[in-house]
Motif scaffolding. Sequence first.
Motif, PDB file in Angstrom:
ATOM      1  N   ASP A 173      -3.887 -37.115 -25.106  1.00 56.27           N
ATOM      2  CA  ASP A 173      -3.560 -37.213 -23.418  1.00 56.27           C
ATOM      3  C   ASP A 173      -4.152 -35.690 -22.911  1.00 56.27           C
ATOM      4  OD1 ASP A 173      -2.713 -39.645 -23.339  1.00 56.27           O
ATOM      5  OD2 ASP A 173      -0.592 -39.186 -23.593  1.00 56.27           O
ATOM      6  N   CYS A 174      -3.464 -34.661 -23.640  1.00 55.69           N
ATOM      7  CA  CYS A 174      -3.921 -33.433 -22.884  1.00 55.69           C
ATOM      8  C   CYS A 174      -5.387 -33.115 -23.099  1.00 55.69           C
ATOM      9  CB  CYS A 174      -3.192 -32.201 -23.865  1.00 55.69           C
ATOM     10  SG  CYS A 174      -3.188 -30.542 -23.432  1.00 55.69           S
ATOM     11  N   ARG A 184      -6.810 -34.740 -19.987  1.00 55.87           N
ATOM     12  CA  ARG A 184      -6.408 -34.008 -18.833  1.00 55.87           C
ATOM     13  C   ARG A 184      -7.517 -32.783 -18.574  1.00 55.87           C
ATOM     14  NH1 ARG A 184      -0.349 -34.007 -17.534  1.00 55.87           N
ATOM     15  NH2 ARG A 184      -1.173 -33.122 -15.514  1.00 55.87           N
ATOM     16  N   ARG A 220      -4.556 -22.391 -14.425  1.00 51.93           N
ATOM     17  CA  ARG A 220      -3.224 -22.762 -14.123  1.00 51.93           C
ATOM     18  C   ARG A 220      -3.196 -24.212 -14.550  1.00 51.93           C
ATOM     19  NH1 ARG A 220      -0.529 -20.997  -8.741  1.00 51.93           N
ATOM     20  NH2 ARG A 220      -0.271 -19.120  -9.944  1.00 51.93           N
ATOM     21  N   ARG A 272      -2.779 -24.673 -18.157  1.00 54.37           N
ATOM     22  CA  ARG A 272      -1.443 -24.427 -18.900  1.00 54.37           C
ATOM     23  C   ARG A 272      -0.387 -25.753 -18.376  1.00 54.37           C
ATOM     24  NH1 ARG A 272      -2.764 -19.399 -17.217  1.00 54.37           N
ATOM     25  NH2 ARG A 272      -1.922 -19.567 -14.970  1.00 54.37           N
ATOM     26  N   ALA A 273      -0.640 -26.186 -17.059  1.00 56.92           N
ATOM     27  CA  ALA A 273       0.050 -27.333 -16.660  1.00 56.92           C
ATOM     28  C   ALA A 273       0.072 -28.377 -17.564  1.00 56.92           C
ATOM     29  CB  ALA A 273      -0.141 -27.582 -15.114  1.00 56.92           C
ATOM     30  N   ALA A 274      -1.304 -28.848 -17.813  1.00 60.08           N
ATOM     31  CA  ALA A 274      -1.685 -29.892 -18.582  1.00 60.08           C
ATOM     32  C   ALA A 274      -1.103 -29.849 -20.020  1.00 60.08           C
ATOM     33  CB  ALA A 274      -3.151 -30.148 -18.962  1.00 60.08           C
ATOM     34  N   SER A 278       1.754 -28.048 -20.691  1.00 59.31           N
ATOM     35  CA  SER A 278       3.120 -28.312 -20.599  1.00 59.31           C
ATOM     36  C   SER A 278       3.455 -29.826 -20.297  1.00 59.31           C
ATOM     37  CB  SER A 278       3.521 -27.402 -19.461  1.00 59.31           C
ATOM     38  OG  SER A 278       4.995 -27.426 -19.199  1.00 59.31           O
ATOM     39  N   GLU A 279       2.818 -30.326 -19.415  1.00 59.81           N
ATOM     40  CA  GLU A 279       3.159 -31.737 -18.926  1.00 59.81           C
ATOM     41  C   GLU A 279       3.053 -32.849 -20.258  1.00 59.81           C
ATOM     42  OE1 GLU A 279       0.915 -32.233 -15.630  1.00 59.81           O
ATOM     43  OE2 GLU A 279       2.177 -30.874 -14.339  1.00 59.81           O
ATOM     44  N   THR A 280       2.192 -32.474 -20.980  1.00 55.57           N
ATOM     45  CA  THR A 280       1.963 -33.568 -21.992  1.00 55.57           C
ATOM     46  C   THR A 280       2.841 -33.074 -23.226  1.00 55.57           C
ATOM     47  OG1 THR A 280       0.071 -32.228 -22.933  1.00 55.57           O
ATOM     48  CG2 THR A 280      -0.377 -34.085 -21.551  1.00 55.57           C
ATOM     49  N   ALA A 281       3.417 -32.142 -22.913  1.00 50.19           N
ATOM     50  CA  ALA A 281       4.546 -31.495 -24.357  1.00 50.19           C
ATOM     51  C   ALA A 281       3.815 -31.438 -25.655  1.00 50.19           C
ATOM     52  CB  ALA A 281       5.825 -32.791 -24.273  1.00 50.19           C
TER      53      ALA A 281
END
Length: 135
Positions: free
Chosen positions: A53-54, A57, A73, A76-78, A80-83
């Motif tokens: 998934d990451c 993205r 940014r 980094r969000a990708a 973080s959001e995909t954990a």
Amino acid sequence: MDWGTLVATVSGGFIAISGTVLADHLRRRHENDREAAERRRAVYIEFISAVGDCHSRLRQIAQDQDTATDPDRAARAALSETAVHEVRERFFIDASADVAGAGQAMFAQLRAVPPARRGAAGSSPGSRWATPSPT
């Protein structure tokens, strides 16, 4: 009193109890091994899914032509959001040394995706993620 009968009875009881305890121990160990294997398999699948998934993205970010979006940014969000980091930690807890090494290599490759990390477009020259040009 016949000592032979008493010794035979005590010996038989000891053998029966020992066999029962041993069988119970082996059954419990087998169940624990099976549960550990199932937990490991679930964590492996979760890690592979999070990395996939990451990666998707990050590729979308790399191909995004919007100049208003900060690619660092968004990358980094990708992550973080995909954990990915959290799943990676659980992965290393359960994985064998060989599998953990492969997982670390996969994670390092994910973090090194050049277009998303540098903000280059997915079709930039020299990019290994470049889309073929219609020549």
